[in-house]
Design a protein around this motif. Structure first.
Motif, mmCIF file in Angstrom:
data_model
loop_
_atom_site.group_PDB
_atom_site.id
_atom_site.type_symbol
_atom_site.label_atom_id
_atom_site.label_comp_id
_atom_site.label_asym_id
_atom_site.label_seq_id
_atom_site.Cartn_x
_atom_site.Cartn_y
_atom_site.Cartn_z
ATOM 1 N N ALA A 206 0.835 -1.210 0.000
ATOM 2 C CA ALA A 206 0.000 0.000 0.000
ATOM 3 C C ALA A 206 0.868 1.258 0.000
ATOM 4 N N TYR A 207 1.935 1.250 0.751
ATOM 5 C CA TYR A 207 2.864 2.383 0.814
ATOM 6 C C TYR A 207 3.441 2.669 -0.568
ATOM 7 N N ALA A 208 3.741 1.588 -1.310
ATOM 8 C CA ALA A 208 4.303 1.721 -2.658
ATOM 9 C C ALA A 208 3.221 1.927 -3.710
ATOM 10 N N ARG A 209 1.954 1.954 -3.287
ATOM 11 C CA ARG A 209 0.806 2.122 -4.196
ATOM 12 C C ARG A 209 0.809 1.060 -5.295
ATOM 13 N N GLN A 210 1.036 -0.181 -4.899
ATOM 14 C CA GLN A 210 1.003 -1.282 -5.863
ATOM 15 C C GLN A 210 -0.414 -1.427 -6.416
ATOM 16 N N ASP A 211 -0.540 -1.441 -7.721
ATOM 17 C CA ASP A 211 -1.851 -1.542 -8.350
ATOM 18 C C ASP A 211 -1.697 -2.184 -9.733
ATOM 19 N N PRO A 212 -2.211 -3.392 -9.941
ATOM 20 C CA PRO A 212 -3.055 -4.172 -9.061
ATOM 21 C C PRO A 212 -2.329 -4.548 -7.750
ATOM 22 N N TYR A 213 -3.068 -4.496 -6.679
ATOM 23 C CA TYR A 213 -2.556 -4.800 -5.344
ATOM 24 C C TYR A 213 -2.637 -6.311 -5.151
ATOM 25 N N GLU A 214 -1.479 -6.938 -4.899
ATOM 26 C CA GLU A 214 -1.430 -8.393 -4.826
ATOM 27 C C GLU A 214 -1.655 -8.893 -3.402
ATOM 28 N N ILE A 215 -2.567 -9.843 -3.279
ATOM 29 C CA ILE A 215 -2.779 -10.565 -2.030
ATOM 30 C C ILE A 215 -2.506 -12.039 -2.297
ATOM 31 N N TRP A 216 -1.632 -12.619 -1.496
ATOM 32 C CA TRP A 216 -1.313 -14.034 -1.670
ATOM 33 C C TRP A 216 -2.479 -14.884 -1.169
ATOM 34 N N GLY A 217 -2.880 -15.859 -1.988
ATOM 35 C CA GLY A 217 -4.051 -16.666 -1.687
ATOM 36 C C GLY A 217 -5.319 -15.931 -2.076
ATOM 37 N N ASP A 218 -6.449 -16.404 -1.545
ATOM 38 C CA ASP A 218 -7.722 -15.762 -1.892
ATOM 39 C C ASP A 218 -8.133 -14.707 -0.860
ATOM 40 N N GLY A 219 -7.290 -14.488 0.143
ATOM 41 C CA GLY A 219 -7.550 -13.439 1.123
ATOM 42 C C GLY A 219 -8.467 -13.846 2.247
ATOM 43 N N THR A 220 -9.070 -15.021 2.157
ATOM 44 C CA THR A 220 -9.986 -15.452 3.217
ATOM 45 C C THR A 220 -9.256 -16.219 4.321
ATOM 46 N N GLN A 221 -7.999 -16.600 4.080
ATOM 47 C CA GLN A 221 -7.231 -17.307 5.114
ATOM 48 C C GLN A 221 -7.044 -16.384 6.317
ATOM 49 N N THR A 222 -7.087 -16.965 7.502
ATOM 50 C CA THR A 222 -7.057 -16.164 8.723
ATOM 51 C C THR A 222 -5.817 -16.478 9.561
ATOM 52 N N ARG A 223 -5.418 -15.475 10.345
ATOM 53 C CA ARG A 223 -4.360 -15.616 11.336
ATOM 54 C C ARG A 223 -4.754 -14.810 12.569
ATOM 55 N N ASN A 224 -4.123 -15.126 13.686
ATOM 56 C CA ASN A 224 -4.362 -14.346 14.902
ATOM 57 C C ASN A 224 -3.186 -13.398 15.104
ATOM 58 N N PHE A 225 -3.174 -12.329 14.367
ATOM 59 C CA PHE A 225 -2.069 -11.375 14.378
ATOM 60 C C PHE A 225 -1.886 -10.793 15.779
ATOM 61 N N THR A 226 -0.655 -10.951 16.311
ATOM 62 C CA THR A 226 -0.382 -10.625 17.706
ATOM 63 C C THR A 226 0.755 -9.620 17.785
#
Length: 339
Positions: A206-226
């Motif tokens: 986002a900082y680099a304004r990547q567009d198309p913005y790439e998300i690895w996987g389908d984006g529905t995978q979850t983590r418990n970000f700590t």
């Protein structure tokens, strides 16, 4: 924060992302702190706030002589040093991750020989069986077993190495009587982390304004970000309150999807890409991961203090104030898979 005055402490990997935050905490608590790091991924600038208050040993802990020197005249070892990175790194460099088994045993053996009283081991959620992480069920420590047939099924070579590190430390506790504790770290993030990990990768794009913005996987995978300061609190409390190598989880109990993090990042930057490109060919790991922290509450009186928004605000503030946007843009592809 408990008083560590008079304690001689070694933090292996102490110039790393998590390690440097732990070093700061220990210095603030009055400990005499030594850092051992080969600076392959750790950075001296990570220690800038405490550099005049710590002893820094530079070298490779897979070398016996260096590990012996590093573990001499210390009371407690926090063992964080490891060859690891984000999902892209551990998927592409399994042999590098396998060397952690040698590293761990050399640190433990030299520590035992030098009369170290207490070892706290930074383990990983990657020790948990991958086949139980296809649906949402919080991971409790007893889901990993060395006694039950089929009780171990770790996540890639890195996870197996961490699991063997746990077993090895338990053996040193049993044979040498060293006080030992194990903290299974779940998806840490925060200042000083690099772009090979999910949240910093999403921030960097986002900082680099990547567009198309790439998300690895389908984006529905979850983590418990700590958030990292919650992790370092868990490490210190485990060292203070556990002596029999009982593992505890350090991670929030909330499932947060990659898509949710990306939206929060877009909101922070007040920017949104024209297109999001889902890269399902990229390594993403397990589908869902979150911690059951019942044991951590009971044994070390630990609950995370930071929710995602508070931690993300601090993390993005740090990233945008320390990283040059043009350099990030030029190096983005390489940064996403390096240490």
């Amino acid at each position: 924060m408990s008083d560590w005055s008079g304690q001689r402490v070694l933090v292996t990997g102490g110039a790393s992302f998590i390690g440097s935050h732990l070093v700061e905490d220990l210095v603030a608590a009055g400990a005499s702190v030594r850092v051992a790091d080969d600076f392959s991924s750790g950075r001296r600038e990570n220690l800038a706030a405490v550099i005049d208050d710590v002893e820094v040993f530079e070298g490779n802990l897979k070398h016996w002589a260096f590990a012996d020197r590093a573990t001499t005249d210390v009371d407690t070892v926090f063992h964080l040093a490891a060859d690891h990175g984000g999902r892209g790194y551990i998927a592409n460099y399994p042999a590098n991750c396998a060397t952690n088994m040698a590293l761990d045993n050399i640190v433990f053996e030299t520590a035992a020989n030098n009369g170290v009283e207490n070892i706290t081991y930074a383990s990983s959620a990657c020790t948990y069986p991958t086949d139980i992480q296809t649906e949402r069920q919080r991971l409790s420590e007893d889901m990993v077993s060395f006694e039950d047939r089929g009780g171990a099924y770790a996540d890639e070579t890195y996870g197996w190495a961490k699991l063997m590190g746990e077993r090895s430390l338990t053996a040193f506790h049993e044979q040498y009587g060293i006080d030992a504790s194990i903290v299974r770290i779940f998806t840490a993030y925060g200042p000083r982390e690099n772009e090979s990990h999910a949240i910093i990768a999403l921030v960097a794009k986002a900082y680099a304004r990547q567009d198309p913005y790439e998300i690895w996987g389908d984006g529905t995978q979850t983590r418990n970000f700590t958030y990292v300061k919650d992790i370092t609190t868990a490490l210190r409390r485990a060292a203070e309150r556990i002596d029999d190598a009982t593992p505890v989880n350090a991670g929030i109990e909330e499932y947060i999807s990659i898509n949710e993090v990306a939206e929060a990042v877009f909101d922070w930057f007040d920017w949104e890409p024209d297109e999001v490109a889902y890269r399902t060919d990229k390594p993403v790991g397990v589908e869902h991961r979150a911690a059951d922290t019942t044991r951590a509450r009971e044994l070390i009186d630990w609950d995370p203090e930071y929710d995602l928004q508070r931690g993300l605000d601090r993390t993005i503030d740090w990233y945008t104030s320390t990283q040059d946007v043009e350099q990030v843009s030029a190096e983005l592809t390489q940064r996403l898979t390096s240490r």
